[in-house]
Design a protein around this motif. Structure first.
Motif, PDB file in Angstrom:
ATOM      1  N   PHE A 149       0.834  -1.214   0.000  1.00  0.00           N
ATOM      2  CA  PHE A 149       0.000   0.000   0.000  1.00  0.00           C
ATOM      3  C   PHE A 149       0.862   1.256   0.000  1.00  0.00           C
ATOM      4  O   PHE A 149       0.533   2.242  -0.648  1.00  0.00           O
ATOM      5  CB  PHE A 149      -0.925   0.026   1.224  1.00  0.00           C
ATOM      6  CG  PHE A 149      -2.225  -0.693   0.996  1.00  0.00           C
ATOM      7  CD1 PHE A 149      -3.192  -0.142   0.164  1.00  0.00           C
ATOM      8  CD2 PHE A 149      -2.487  -1.908   1.593  1.00  0.00           C
ATOM      9  CE1 PHE A 149      -4.392  -0.791  -0.070  1.00  0.00           C
ATOM     10  CE2 PHE A 149      -3.690  -2.573   1.365  1.00  0.00           C
ATOM     11  CZ  PHE A 149      -4.644  -2.005   0.537  1.00  0.00           C
ATOM     12  N   LEU A 150       1.958   1.204   0.740  1.00  0.00           N
ATOM     13  CA  LEU A 150       2.827   2.376   0.828  1.00  0.00           C
ATOM     14  C   LEU A 150       3.535   2.653  -0.498  1.00  0.00           C
ATOM     15  O   LEU A 150       3.741   3.802  -0.871  1.00  0.00           O
ATOM     16  CB  LEU A 150       3.884   2.163   1.918  1.00  0.00           C
ATOM     17  CG  LEU A 150       3.381   2.201   3.351  1.00  0.00           C
ATOM     18  CD1 LEU A 150       4.436   1.704   4.310  1.00  0.00           C
ATOM     19  CD2 LEU A 150       2.973   3.612   3.722  1.00  0.00           C
ATOM     20  N   ASP A 151       3.892   1.591  -1.190  1.00  0.00           N
ATOM     21  CA  ASP A 151       4.643   1.752  -2.433  1.00  0.00           C
ATOM     22  C   ASP A 151       3.755   2.085  -3.624  1.00  0.00           C
ATOM     23  O   ASP A 151       4.204   2.641  -4.609  1.00  0.00           O
ATOM     24  CB  ASP A 151       5.421   0.468  -2.757  1.00  0.00           C
ATOM     25  CG  ASP A 151       6.462   0.167  -1.697  1.00  0.00           C
ATOM     26  OD1 ASP A 151       6.849   1.109  -0.979  1.00  0.00           O
ATOM     27  OD2 ASP A 151       6.866  -0.997  -1.574  1.00  0.00           O
ATOM     28  N   GLU A 152       2.501   1.723  -3.519  1.00  0.00           N
ATOM     29  CA  GLU A 152       1.577   1.856  -4.634  1.00  0.00           C
ATOM     30  C   GLU A 152       0.738   3.117  -4.449  1.00  0.00           C
ATOM     31  O   GLU A 152       0.091   3.284  -3.436  1.00  0.00           O
ATOM     32  CB  GLU A 152       0.675   0.611  -4.625  1.00  0.00           C
ATOM     33  CG  GLU A 152      -0.112   0.372  -5.869  1.00  0.00           C
ATOM     34  CD  GLU A 152       0.769   0.087  -7.088  1.00  0.00           C
ATOM     35  OE1 GLU A 152       0.468   0.647  -8.132  1.00  0.00           O
ATOM     36  OE2 GLU A 152       1.732  -0.687  -6.954  1.00  0.00           O
ATOM     37  N   SER A 153       0.747   3.998  -5.417  1.00  0.00           N
ATOM     38  CA  SER A 153      -0.065   5.203  -5.225  1.00  0.00           C
ATOM     39  C   SER A 153      -1.498   4.992  -5.697  1.00  0.00           C
ATOM     40  O   SER A 153      -2.393   5.736  -5.341  1.00  0.00           O
ATOM     41  CB  SER A 153       0.574   6.384  -5.941  1.00  0.00           C
ATOM     42  OG  SER A 153       0.674   6.107  -7.315  1.00  0.00           O
ATOM     43  N   LYS A 154      -1.723   3.958  -6.485  1.00  0.00           N
ATOM     44  CA  LYS A 154      -3.068   3.708  -6.984  1.00  0.00           C
ATOM     45  C   LYS A 154      -3.811   2.743  -6.071  1.00  0.00           C
ATOM     46  O   LYS A 154      -3.190   1.956  -5.373  1.00  0.00           O
ATOM     47  CB  LYS A 154      -2.988   3.126  -8.395  1.00  0.00           C
ATOM     48  CG  LYS A 154      -2.497   4.168  -9.370  1.00  0.00           C
ATOM     49  CD  LYS A 154      -2.438   3.626 -10.780  1.00  0.00           C
ATOM     50  CE  LYS A 154      -1.894   4.684 -11.707  1.00  0.00           C
ATOM     51  NZ  LYS A 154      -0.557   5.176 -11.308  1.00  0.00           N
ATOM     52  N   PRO A 155      -5.144   2.836  -6.060  1.00  0.00           N
ATOM     53  CA  PRO A 155      -5.903   1.931  -5.196  1.00  0.00           C
ATOM     54  C   PRO A 155      -5.753   0.465  -5.592  1.00  0.00           C
ATOM     55  O   PRO A 155      -5.572   0.139  -6.759  1.00  0.00           O
ATOM     56  CB  PRO A 155      -7.339   2.403  -5.363  1.00  0.00           C
ATOM     57  CG  PRO A 155      -7.367   3.283  -6.540  1.00  0.00           C
ATOM     58  CD  PRO A 155      -5.992   3.791  -6.763  1.00  0.00           C
ATOM     59  N   ILE A 156      -5.851  -0.381  -4.601  1.00  0.00           N
ATOM     60  CA  ILE A 156      -5.552  -1.806  -4.752  1.00  0.00           C
ATOM     61  C   ILE A 156      -6.791  -2.638  -4.437  1.00  0.00           C
ATOM     62  O   ILE A 156      -7.468  -2.393  -3.444  1.00  0.00           O
ATOM     63  CB  ILE A 156      -4.415  -2.174  -3.770  1.00  0.00           C
ATOM     64  CG1 ILE A 156      -3.136  -1.397  -4.128  1.00  0.00           C
ATOM     65  CG2 ILE A 156      -4.144  -3.671  -3.761  1.00  0.00           C
ATOM     66  CD1 ILE A 156      -2.080  -1.428  -3.046  1.00  0.00           C
ATOM     67  N   SER A 157      -7.083  -3.597  -5.269  1.00  0.00           N
ATOM     68  CA  SER A 157      -8.235  -4.459  -5.017  1.00  0.00           C
ATOM     69  C   SER A 157      -7.785  -5.721  -4.281  1.00  0.00           C
ATOM     70  O   SER A 157      -6.601  -6.038  -4.211  1.00  0.00           O
ATOM     71  CB  SER A 157      -8.900  -4.859  -6.334  1.00  0.00           C
ATOM     72  OG  SER A 157      -8.065  -5.757  -7.029  1.00  0.00           O
TER      73      SER A 157
END
Ligand code: ZN
Ligand code: ZN
Length: 134
Positions: free
Chosen positions: A25-33
């Motif tokens: 979550f910290l590394d990804e700026s886009k929402p995650i499913s």
């Protein structure tokens, strides 16, 4: 920011999966499913992922949105002093895909007719973000 520091700060016991998922979550700026998580962490079963998502949500570490394709996704929420709820509008940029919290536009400001109460807000506004507009 490191996942391990955050787990400590939120007084959460650290497990390999919690650490891995939070770091993602910290590394990804886009929402995650949930499905993204499933493919990223194949050794983590559905129930565990579900529980971790619930826990992170409860703690205010992540928030949930229903995306334009009707898929529920989660995004990291910058740590606040107090547990932060997301009863405000979320804005999705159609150019870069990022989601931002428009914290000034809250459910309390919605002109609901008398006799109605809000339990859950699911408000996603689409457009172009500030960054992409520059
Ligand atoms: Zn953008
Ligand atoms: Zn938010």
């Amino acid at each position: 920011m490191k996942a391990i520091t955050l787990l400590k700060k939120y007084q959460l016991r650290k497990t390999a999966h919690r650490l891995g998922i939070l770091q993602f979550f910290l590394d990804e700026s886009k929402p995650i499913s949930q499905r993204d998580l499933q493919s990223k962490f194949p050794d983590c079963d559905r129930v565990t992922i579900y529980r971790i998502l619930n826990l992170f949500q409860e703690k205010g570490l992540i928030y949930r949105i229903v995306d334009t394709d009707k898929v529920v996704r989660y995004a990291f929420s910058k740590p606040q002093k107090e547990i932060h709820h997301h009863e405000h509008i979320h804005f999705k940029c159609e150019d870069c895909g990022n989601i931002s919290c428009l914290t000034d536009i809250t459910a309390e400001n919605f002109p609901l007719p008398e006799g109605y109460t809000i339990r859950n807000v699911n408000f996603l506004v689409l457009g172009t973000c500030k960054k992409c507009n520059q």
